[in-house]
Motif scaffolding. Structure first.
Motif, PDB file in Angstrom:
ATOM      1  N   ILE A   1      37.859  41.334  48.738  1.00 49.88           N
ATOM      2  CA  ILE A   1      38.813  40.765  49.697  1.00 49.88           C
ATOM      3  C   ILE A   1      39.331  39.426  49.183  1.00 49.88           C
ATOM      4  CG2 ILE A   1      39.029  39.803  52.017  1.00 49.88           C
ATOM      5  CD1 ILE A   1      37.015  42.017  52.920  1.00 49.88           C
ATOM      6  N   ALA A   2      38.421  38.576  48.678  1.00 50.17           N
ATOM      7  CA  ALA A   2      38.827  37.268  48.151  1.00 50.17           C
ATOM      8  C   ALA A   2      39.763  37.436  46.953  1.00 50.17           C
ATOM      9  CB  ALA A   2      37.599  36.455  47.765  1.00 50.17           C
ATOM     10  N   PHE A   3      39.475  38.401  46.090  1.00 49.10           N
ATOM     11  CA  PHE A   3      40.322  38.646  44.921  1.00 49.10           C
ATOM     12  C   PHE A   3      41.712  39.114  45.344  1.00 49.10           C
ATOM     13  CE2 PHE A   3      41.716  41.520  41.442  1.00 49.10           C
ATOM     14  CZ  PHE A   3      41.924  40.541  40.483  1.00 49.10           C
ATOM     15  N   SER A   4      41.769  39.963  46.348  1.00 46.91           N
ATOM     16  CA  SER A   4      43.072  40.450  46.814  1.00 46.91           C
ATOM     17  C   SER A   4      43.879  39.349  47.498  1.00 46.91           C
ATOM     18  CB  SER A   4      42.897  41.638  47.752  1.00 46.91           C
ATOM     19  OG  SER A   4      42.322  41.225  48.965  1.00 46.91           O
ATOM     20  N   LYS A   5      43.191  38.318  47.988  1.00 47.65           N
ATOM     21  CA  LYS A   5      43.876  37.176  48.602  1.00 47.65           C
ATOM     22  C   LYS A   5      44.104  36.050  47.597  1.00 47.65           C
ATOM     23  CE  LYS A   5      42.387  37.871  53.341  1.00 47.65           C
ATOM     24  NZ  LYS A   5      41.730  37.254  54.480  1.00 47.65           N
ATOM     25  N   ARG A   6      43.905  36.342  46.307  1.00 51.57           N
ATOM     26  CA  ARG A   6      44.130  35.410  45.206  1.00 51.57           C
ATOM     27  C   ARG A   6      43.215  34.185  45.235  1.00 51.57           C
ATOM     28  NH1 ARG A   6      47.864  38.174  42.880  1.00 51.57           N
ATOM     29  NH2 ARG A   6      49.798  38.804  43.827  1.00 51.57           N
ATOM     30  N   ARG A   7      41.986  34.393  45.702  1.00 53.04           N
ATOM     31  CA  ARG A   7      40.961  33.341  45.651  1.00 53.04           C
ATOM     32  C   ARG A   7      39.968  33.744  44.561  1.00 53.04           C
ATOM     33  NH1 ARG A   7      40.421  33.805  51.891  1.00 53.04           N
ATOM     34  NH2 ARG A   7      38.575  34.956  51.272  1.00 53.04           N
ATOM     35  N   LYS A   8      40.389  33.547  43.308  1.00 50.24           N
ATOM     36  CA  LYS A   8      39.670  34.080  42.160  1.00 50.24           C
ATOM     37  C   LYS A   8      38.289  33.446  41.979  1.00 50.24           C
ATOM     38  CE  LYS A   8      40.135  35.109  37.333  1.00 50.24           C
ATOM     39  NZ  LYS A   8      40.816  34.838  36.097  1.00 50.24           N
ATOM     40  N   GLN A   9      38.172  32.135  42.145  1.00 50.58           N
ATOM     41  CA  GLN A   9      36.876  31.471  41.942  1.00 50.58           C
ATOM     42  C   GLN A   9      35.849  31.948  42.957  1.00 50.58           C
ATOM     43  OE1 GLN A   9      37.865  27.313  42.021  1.00 50.58           O
ATOM     44  NE2 GLN A   9      38.180  27.227  39.802  1.00 50.58           N
ATOM     45  N   GLU A  10      36.262  32.064  44.214  1.00 49.22           N
ATOM     46  CA  GLU A  10      35.359  32.570  45.258  1.00 49.22           C
ATOM     47  C   GLU A  10      34.946  34.006  44.949  1.00 49.22           C
ATOM     48  OE1 GLU A  10      35.405  33.562  50.047  1.00 49.22           O
ATOM     49  OE2 GLU A  10      37.037  32.400  49.199  1.00 49.22           O
ATOM     50  N   ALA A  11      35.904  34.808  44.488  1.00 51.02           N
ATOM     51  CA  ALA A  11      35.615  36.200  44.158  1.00 51.02           C
ATOM     52  C   ALA A  11      34.614  36.293  43.006  1.00 51.02           C
ATOM     53  CB  ALA A  11      36.904  36.933  43.808  1.00 51.02           C
ATOM     54  N   GLN A  12      34.775  35.457  41.985  1.00 51.63           N
ATOM     55  CA  GLN A  12      33.847  35.482  40.854  1.00 51.63           C
ATOM     56  C   GLN A  12      32.447  35.051  41.283  1.00 51.63           C
ATOM     57  OE1 GLN A  12      35.976  33.003  38.064  1.00 51.63           O
ATOM     58  NE2 GLN A  12      36.744  34.787  36.936  1.00 51.63           N
ATOM     59  N   LYS A  13      32.371  34.041  42.142  1.00 50.55           N
ATOM     60  CA  LYS A  13      31.072  33.570  42.625  1.00 50.55           C
ATOM     61  C   LYS A  13      30.365  34.676  43.419  1.00 50.55           C
ATOM     62  CE  LYS A  13      29.033  30.229  45.734  1.00 50.55           C
ATOM     63  NZ  LYS A  13      29.269  29.818  47.093  1.00 50.55           N
ATOM     64  N   LEU A  14      31.097  35.318  44.337  1.00 55.91           N
ATOM     65  CA  LEU A  14      30.518  36.401  45.137  1.00 55.91           C
ATOM     66  C   LEU A  14      30.119  37.593  44.269  1.00 55.91           C
ATOM     67  CD1 LEU A  14      32.920  36.212  48.193  1.00 55.91           C
ATOM     68  CD2 LEU A  14      30.455  35.887  48.273  1.00 55.91           C
ATOM     69  N   LEU A  15      30.923  37.875  43.255  1.00 60.13           N
ATOM     70  CA  LEU A  15      30.629  38.991  42.362  1.00 60.13           C
ATOM     71  C   LEU A  15      29.351  38.734  41.557  1.00 60.13           C
ATOM     72  CD1 LEU A  15      31.843  41.718  41.610  1.00 60.13           C
ATOM     73  CD2 LEU A  15      33.013  40.597  39.734  1.00 60.13           C
ATOM     74  N   SER A  16      29.173  37.495  41.094  1.00 58.33           N
ATOM     75  CA  SER A  16      27.940  37.188  40.341  1.00 58.33           C
ATOM     76  C   SER A  16      26.724  37.230  41.258  1.00 58.33           C
ATOM     77  CB  SER A  16      28.058  35.834  39.647  1.00 58.33           C
ATOM     78  OG  SER A  16      28.135  34.797  40.596  1.00 58.33           O
ATOM     79  N   GLU A  17      26.880  36.795  42.529  1.00 57.08           N
ATOM     80  CA  GLU A  17      25.773  36.893  43.487  1.00 57.08           C
ATOM     81  C   GLU A  17      25.427  38.349  43.780  1.00 57.08           C
ATOM     82  OE1 GLU A  17      26.844  34.693  46.984  1.00 57.08           O
ATOM     83  OE2 GLU A  17      26.945  32.793  45.909  1.00 57.08           O
ATOM     84  N   ALA A  18      26.446  39.184  43.914  1.00 57.20           N
ATOM     85  CA  ALA A  18      26.214  40.611  44.157  1.00 57.20           C
ATOM     86  C   ALA A  18      25.506  41.248  42.969  1.00 57.20           C
ATOM     87  CB  ALA A  18      27.538  41.319  44.431  1.00 57.20           C
ATOM     88  N   GLU A  19      25.880  40.827  41.761  1.00 59.08           N
ATOM     89  CA  GLU A  19      25.252  41.383  40.560  1.00 59.08           C
ATOM     90  C   GLU A  19      23.771  40.994  40.485  1.00 59.08           C
ATOM     91  OE1 GLU A  19      26.640  41.958  35.959  1.00 59.08           O
ATOM     92  OE2 GLU A  19      27.245  40.141  37.001  1.00 59.08           O
ATOM     93  N   LYS A  20      23.444  39.771  40.887  1.00 57.29           N
ATOM     94  CA  LYS A  20      22.042  39.326  40.890  1.00 57.29           C
ATOM     95  C   LYS A  20      21.219  40.091  41.930  1.00 57.29           C
ATOM     96  CE  LYS A  20      23.076  34.646  39.390  1.00 57.29           C
ATOM     97  NZ  LYS A  20      23.265  33.258  39.824  1.00 57.29           N
ATOM     98  N   LEU A  21      21.832  40.388  43.074  1.00 58.49           N
ATOM     99  CA  LEU A  21      21.120  41.089  44.147  1.00 58.49           C
ATOM    100  C   LEU A  21      20.940  42.577  43.855  1.00 58.49           C
ATOM    101  CD1 LEU A  21      22.800  39.399  47.214  1.00 58.49           C
ATOM    102  CD2 LEU A  21      20.394  39.250  46.607  1.00 58.49           C
ATOM    103  N   ASP A  22      21.791  43.132  43.022  1.00 56.81           N
ATOM    104  CA  ASP A  22      21.750  44.570  42.711  1.00 56.81           C
ATOM    105  C   ASP A  22      20.717  44.824  41.615  1.00 56.81           C
ATOM    106  OD1 ASP A  22      22.475  47.265  42.847  1.00 56.81           O
ATOM    107  OD2 ASP A  22      23.982  47.014  41.272  1.00 56.81           O
ATOM    108  N   LYS A  23      19.447  44.791  41.995  1.00 59.27           N
ATOM    109  CA  LYS A  23      18.351  44.919  41.031  1.00 59.27           C
ATOM    110  C   LYS A  23      18.166  46.348  40.541  1.00 59.27           C
ATOM    111  CE  LYS A  23      16.042  40.942  42.914  1.00 59.27           C
ATOM    112  NZ  LYS A  23      15.942  40.583  44.291  1.00 59.27           N
TER     113      LYS A  23
END
Length: 192
Positions: A131-153
């Protein structure tokens, strides 16, 4: 829909009656009542309507899941904090198909209330990143994506995370315009 505390009261009454059965010498009845009370204790921590909505979602029956979730009229009284998180998580999944702004609110509230499983939290953060990426909030999207990657064990969302990263890279590449003269070429041509 019962208040969450009523389930505990019913469980306590059943356990009390089970103790009475034990004192009377009816051991089998007492054991059966103890087992019966565990159902109400389980339903205190895992709401039956949310479980039914999850089953509907597994079958891709969004209207059926919405029907079960709509039966929860007062979430604060009927659900513990994590169940409220799952209620918002499920609503976010269903609304994300039609209204991204509302889905973003649901996912943020679900994360703030907490989800008990890491892959559910990773899924919520992945949806928020999209959602953040589609709203052109790239930094927020990258931060959330890295958090999701850490949680996806268990790498359950590895494919979706990889696709999202590729989409972000494609959007970061500047578009080149072929065939248009640069300012230096234009300047040379105008001198001739």
């Amino acid at each position: 829909m019962f208040n969450k505390n009523i389930k505990l009261v019913i469980a306590a009454l059943i356990i009390g009656y089970a103790i009475y059965q034990f004192t009377e010498g009816y051991i089998g009845n007492g054991v059966m009542y103890i087992l019966l009370s565990t159902i109400f204790i389980f339903l205190y921590f895992k709401n039956e309507l949310i479980l039914l909505a999850f089953l509907r979602l597994r079958k891709q029956d969004f209207p059926g899941a919405k029907k079960w979730l709509d039966k929860i009229k007062n979430p604060e009284a009927a659900l513990v904090k994590k169940q409220q998180g799952y209620l918002n998580y499920l609503n976010g999944i269903m609304v994300s198909q039609t209204n991204m702004n509302e889905a973003e609110k649901y996912f943020k509230k679900a994360i703030s209330l907490g989800l008990s499983m890491d892959h559910d939290l990773a899924m919520a953060k992945l949806n928020l990143a999209g959602i953040a990426f589609s709203k052109r909030r790239k930094q927020e999207a990258q931060k959330l994506l890295s958090e999701a990657e850490k949680l996806d064990k268990r790498d359950m969302l590895a494919e979706q995370i990889k696709m999202m990263k590729q989409q972000m890279k494609k959007a970061a590449i500047p578009k080149q315009h072929y065939g248009q003269p640069t300012s230096a070429r234009q300047h040379r041509r105008s001198r001739r």
